[in-house]
Scaffold this motif. Sequence first.
Motif: not given
Length: 140
Positions: A56-57, A86-89, A96-97, A108-109
Amino acid sequence: MVTLRTILLVEDNPDDEALAIRALRRGKIVNNIQVARNGEEALRILLGVDPLPTVVLLDLKLPKIDGLEVLRQIRTQERTRRLPVVVLTSSSEDRDIVESYSLGANSYVRKPIEFDQFTEAVHQLGLYWGLLNEPFPPNF
């Protein structure tokens, strides 16, 4: 016969959605891409599809249910708790991180602002999570 694993992209910004899909396709990532445009839709997909996506992105700033709550619910469900997320934000806020990793994010990207960097980042994510990474075995 090879079955392509699905990537679930959870993104409410149509421009970022289009860029991410374009980046994956440009990088020759041919996995199926399913899109959820808010947190509620993402959870409905994850609780109703079989098999689960390979990754999941997940954007954090989402309508209806925010990304952190989506991640929290993913990790509390037996069926989805091992699913790579994968957090893509665009958020580079420390809270948040920290919260993302505390809730079990695999990575975390931060979305790069420049198109070429964004394209390369998404391509690398798709390559690793969609093709190289071995998913948790189903029914184990």
